[in-house]
Design a protein around this motif. Structure first.
Motif, PDB file in Angstrom:
ATOM      1  N   ILE A 111       0.843  -1.196   0.000  1.00 14.64           N
ATOM      2  CA  ILE A 111       0.000   0.000   0.000  1.00 14.64           C
ATOM      3  C   ILE A 111       0.883   1.252   0.000  1.00 14.64           C
ATOM      4  CG2 ILE A 111      -1.700   1.335   1.324  1.00 14.64           C
ATOM      5  CD1 ILE A 111      -2.759  -1.382   2.418  1.00 14.64           C
ATOM      6  N   GLU A 112       1.860   1.259   0.881  1.00 17.15           N
ATOM      7  CA  GLU A 112       2.753   2.413   1.004  1.00 17.15           C
ATOM      8  C   GLU A 112       3.489   2.679  -0.312  1.00 17.15           C
ATOM      9  OE1 GLU A 112       4.063   4.208   3.933  1.00 17.15           O
ATOM     10  OE2 GLU A 112       5.784   5.104   2.902  1.00 17.15           O
ATOM     11  N   GLU A 113       4.026   1.621  -0.918  1.00 16.74           N
ATOM     12  CA  GLU A 113       4.774   1.790  -2.179  1.00 16.74           C
ATOM     13  C   GLU A 113       3.878   2.359  -3.274  1.00 16.74           C
ATOM     14  OE1 GLU A 113       7.941  -1.908  -1.624  1.00 16.74           O
ATOM     15  OE2 GLU A 113       6.248  -2.126  -3.020  1.00 16.74           O
ATOM     16  N   ILE A 147       1.117   4.109  -2.911  1.00 12.27           N
ATOM     17  CA  ILE A 147       0.719   5.486  -2.596  1.00 12.27           C
ATOM     18  C   ILE A 147       1.848   6.461  -2.933  1.00 12.27           C
ATOM     19  CG2 ILE A 147       0.144   7.072  -0.705  1.00 12.27           C
ATOM     20  CD1 ILE A 147      -1.655   4.952   0.431  1.00 12.27           C
ATOM     21  N   VAL A 148       3.067   6.083  -2.629  1.00 16.99           N
ATOM     22  CA  VAL A 148       4.208   6.952  -2.953  1.00 16.99           C
ATOM     23  C   VAL A 148       4.237   7.225  -4.458  1.00 16.99           C
ATOM     24  CG1 VAL A 148       6.749   7.025  -3.048  1.00 16.99           C
ATOM     25  CG2 VAL A 148       5.591   6.361  -0.933  1.00 16.99           C
ATOM     26  N   GLY A 149       4.048   6.203  -5.262  1.00 20.07           N
ATOM     27  CA  GLY A 149       4.065   6.340  -6.721  1.00 20.07           C
ATOM     28  C   GLY A 149       2.940   7.222  -7.237  1.00 20.07           C
ATOM     29  N   ILE A 150       1.743   6.982  -6.725  1.00 25.44           N
ATOM     30  CA  ILE A 150       0.570   7.759  -7.159  1.00 25.44           C
ATOM     31  C   ILE A 150       0.722   9.222  -6.732  1.00 25.44           C
ATOM     32  CG2 ILE A 150      -1.877   8.131  -6.557  1.00 25.44           C
ATOM     33  CD1 ILE A 150      -1.870   5.982  -8.422  1.00 25.44           C
ATOM     34  N   ALA A 151       1.234   9.435  -5.520  1.00 26.50           N
ATOM     35  CA  ALA A 151       1.396  10.806  -5.014  1.00 26.50           C
ATOM     36  C   ALA A 151       2.383  11.566  -5.882  1.00 26.50           C
ATOM     37  CB  ALA A 151       1.863  10.778  -3.562  1.00 26.50           C
ATOM     38  N   ARG A 152       3.399  10.874  -6.345  1.00 28.05           N
ATOM     39  CA  ARG A 152       4.389  11.513  -7.218  1.00 28.05           C
ATOM     40  C   ARG A 152       3.724  11.924  -8.536  1.00 28.05           C
ATOM     41  NH1 ARG A 152       8.719   7.604  -7.376  1.00 28.05           N
ATOM     42  NH2 ARG A 152       9.113   8.184  -5.230  1.00 28.05           N
ATOM     43  N   ARG A 153       2.931  11.033  -9.111  1.00 27.64           N
ATOM     44  CA  ARG A 153       2.239  11.347 -10.379  1.00 27.64           C
ATOM     45  C   ARG A 153       1.283  12.530 -10.197  1.00 27.64           C
ATOM     46  NH1 ARG A 153      -0.953   6.407 -12.159  1.00 27.64           N
ATOM     47  NH2 ARG A 153      -1.819   7.919 -13.604  1.00 27.64           N
ATOM     48  N   PHE A 202      -6.900   6.162   3.347  1.00 28.81           N
ATOM     49  CA  PHE A 202      -6.185   6.337   2.084  1.00 28.81           C
ATOM     50  C   PHE A 202      -5.884   7.813   1.829  1.00 28.81           C
ATOM     51  CE2 PHE A 202      -6.860   6.518  -2.749  1.00 28.81           C
ATOM     52  CZ  PHE A 202      -5.510   6.350  -3.015  1.00 28.81           C
ATOM     53  N   LEU A 203      -6.887   8.661   1.959  1.00 27.77           N
ATOM     54  CA  LEU A 203      -6.700  10.094   1.711  1.00 27.77           C
ATOM     55  C   LEU A 203      -5.644  10.670   2.654  1.00 27.77           C
ATOM     56  CD1 LEU A 203      -7.689  12.740   0.252  1.00 27.77           C
ATOM     57  CD2 LEU A 203      -9.176  13.051   2.201  1.00 27.77           C
ATOM     58  N   SER A 204      -5.719  10.270   3.914  1.00 28.69           N
ATOM     59  CA  SER A 204      -4.790  10.873   4.880  1.00 28.69           C
ATOM     60  C   SER A 204      -3.361  10.392   4.632  1.00 28.69           C
ATOM     61  CB  SER A 204      -5.243  10.641   6.315  1.00 28.69           C
ATOM     62  OG  SER A 204      -5.256   9.274   6.595  1.00 28.69           O
ATOM     63  N   ASP A 205      -3.169   9.177   4.164  1.00 26.59           N
ATOM     64  CA  ASP A 205      -1.815   8.738   3.808  1.00 26.59           C
ATOM     65  C   ASP A 205      -1.367   9.398   2.507  1.00 26.59           C
ATOM     66  OD1 ASP A 205      -1.389   7.209   6.033  1.00 26.59           O
ATOM     67  OD2 ASP A 205      -1.857   5.288   5.087  1.00 26.59           O
ATOM     68  N   ASP A 245      -8.430   7.452 -13.096  1.00 27.07           N
ATOM     69  CA  ASP A 245      -7.217   8.096 -13.584  1.00 27.07           C
ATOM     70  C   ASP A 245      -5.978   7.682 -12.804  1.00 27.07           C
ATOM     71  OD1 ASP A 245      -8.589  10.035 -15.551  1.00 27.07           O
ATOM     72  OD2 ASP A 245      -9.727  10.283 -13.696  1.00 27.07           O
ATOM     73  N   TYR A 246      -6.140   7.488 -11.506  1.00 27.81           N
ATOM     74  CA  TYR A 246      -5.034   7.054 -10.660  1.00 27.81           C
ATOM     75  C   TYR A 246      -5.529   5.895  -9.807  1.00 27.81           C
ATOM     76  CZ  TYR A 246      -3.518  11.797 -11.818  1.00 27.81           C
ATOM     77  OH  TYR A 246      -3.183  12.941 -12.483  1.00 27.81           O
ATOM     78  N   ALA A 247      -5.009   4.713 -10.063  1.00 26.49           N
ATOM     79  CA  ALA A 247      -5.394   3.551  -9.251  1.00 26.49           C
ATOM     80  C   ALA A 247      -4.156   3.002  -8.581  1.00 26.49           C
ATOM     81  CB  ALA A 247      -6.041   2.491 -10.127  1.00 26.49           C
ATOM     82  N   CYS A 248      -4.216   2.828  -7.280  1.00 29.92           N
ATOM     83  CA  CYS A 248      -3.052   2.297  -6.567  1.00 29.92           C
ATOM     84  C   CYS A 248      -2.882   0.809  -6.823  1.00 29.92           C
ATOM     85  CB  CYS A 248      -3.211   2.524  -5.063  1.00 29.92           C
ATOM     86  SG  CYS A 248      -2.693   4.140  -4.563  1.00 29.92           S
ATOM     87  N   CYS A 249      -3.954   0.048  -6.630  1.00 32.16           N
ATOM     88  CA  CYS A 249      -3.837  -1.396  -6.718  1.00 32.16           C
ATOM     89  C   CYS A 249      -5.011  -1.953  -7.508  1.00 32.16           C
ATOM     90  CB  CYS A 249      -3.871  -2.029  -5.330  1.00 32.16           C
ATOM     91  SG  CYS A 249      -2.757  -1.243  -4.155  1.00 32.16           S
TER      92      CYS A 249
END
Ligand code: 5GP
Ligand code: MG
Length: 172
Positions: free
Chosen positions: A13-15, A17-23, A45-48, A139-143
Motif C-alpha cells: 500500500i505504502e509503495e 501510494i508513494v508512486g501515485i502521489a508523485r504522479r 487512504f486520503l490521509s496517507d 485516472d489514478y489507481a493504486c492497486c
C-alpha cells in the motif's frame, strides 16, 4: 467465524501510494487542486496520500452511501453530505476507496462537474474490475484486485474492520 485473507500488505500500500502521489504532484503542478475524499471508506487512504504530495492542496469530503450493510452497490447514489469548498473553476480529484461497478464514481463525477469544477478526475485505492458496469475512467489507481469483498485500511463490512492496517479479503 469470518475468515480474513491478506490481499494488500502495509508495504504494498505504502509503495503504491508513494508512486501515485508523485504522479499527482507532477500532473497538478501550479493548479488549484481540491481533493474530495469519499466518506467513510477513503479516510485512511486520503490521509496517507496527502502526506506524500509535494504540492499544496485543499481537502474536502463528500459522503455517498449506496451500500447499507450489504456487499453490493445499488447504483442509486445518495449524498448524505456534500462538499463545502466551492469547487467552481477548480481542479478536483475525487479520492475513493474502491471502484467496483463504477456507478458511484460515475454519479459523483457528474455531480462535481455540475458544481462547475474545471476538471474532475478520479483516484482510487483499489480498482476492482470484475463487476464494472460503466466506462468511467480511474485516472489514478493504486492497486488492481480481481475480485472478492475487501475490508481493512478504511474499508468496512457492516462498519467493522476499518481500523485494520492492511487490506483483506473477507470470507463469511
Ligand atoms: P460501486 O458503485 O463502484 O459498485 O461501489 C463503490 C463503493 O462500494 C465503494 O465506494 C465502496 O465503498 C463499496 N465497495 C465496493 N467493493 C467493495 C469491497 O470489496 N469492500 C468494501 N468494503 N466496500 C466495497
Ligand atoms: Mg465508498
Amino acid at each position: 467465524m469470518p475468515e480474513l485473507i491478506p490481499v494488500l500488505s502495509k508495504k504494498t500500500i505504502e509503495e503504491q501510494i508513494v508512486g501515485i502521489a508523485r504522479r499527482i504532484s507532477d500532473d497538478y503542478q501550479g493548479c488549484e487542486l481540491v481533493l474530495v475524499g469519499v466518506l467513510k471508506g477513503a479516510f485512511i487512504f486520503l490521509s496517507d496520500l496527502v502526506r506524500h504530495l509535494t504540492i499544496p492542496v485543499k481537502i474536502d469530503f463528500i459522503r455517498a452511501a449506496s451500500y447499507g450493510s450489504g456487499m453490493s452497490s445499488s447504483g442509486d447514489l445518495r449524498l448524505s453530505a456534500d462538499t463545502e469548498i466551492d469547487v467552481k473553476g477548480k481542479d478536483v480529484l475525487i479520492v475513493e476507496d474502491i471502484a467496483d461497478t463504477g456507478l458511484t464514481l460515475e454519479s459523483l463525477k457528474k455531480h462535481i462537474t455540475s458544481l462547475g469544477a474545471k476538471t474532475v478526475k478520479i483516484c482510487a485505492l483499489i480498482d476492482k474490475q470484475e463487476r464494472r458496469q460503466t466506462s468511467v475512467s480511474i485516472d489514478y489507481a493504486c492497486c488492481k484486485v480481481e475480485k472478492g469483498f475487501l475490508v481493512g485500511y478504511g474499508l468496512d463490512y457492516a462498519e467493522n474492520y476499518r481500523e485494520l492496517p492492511e487490506v483483506y479479503h473477507l470470507k463469511l
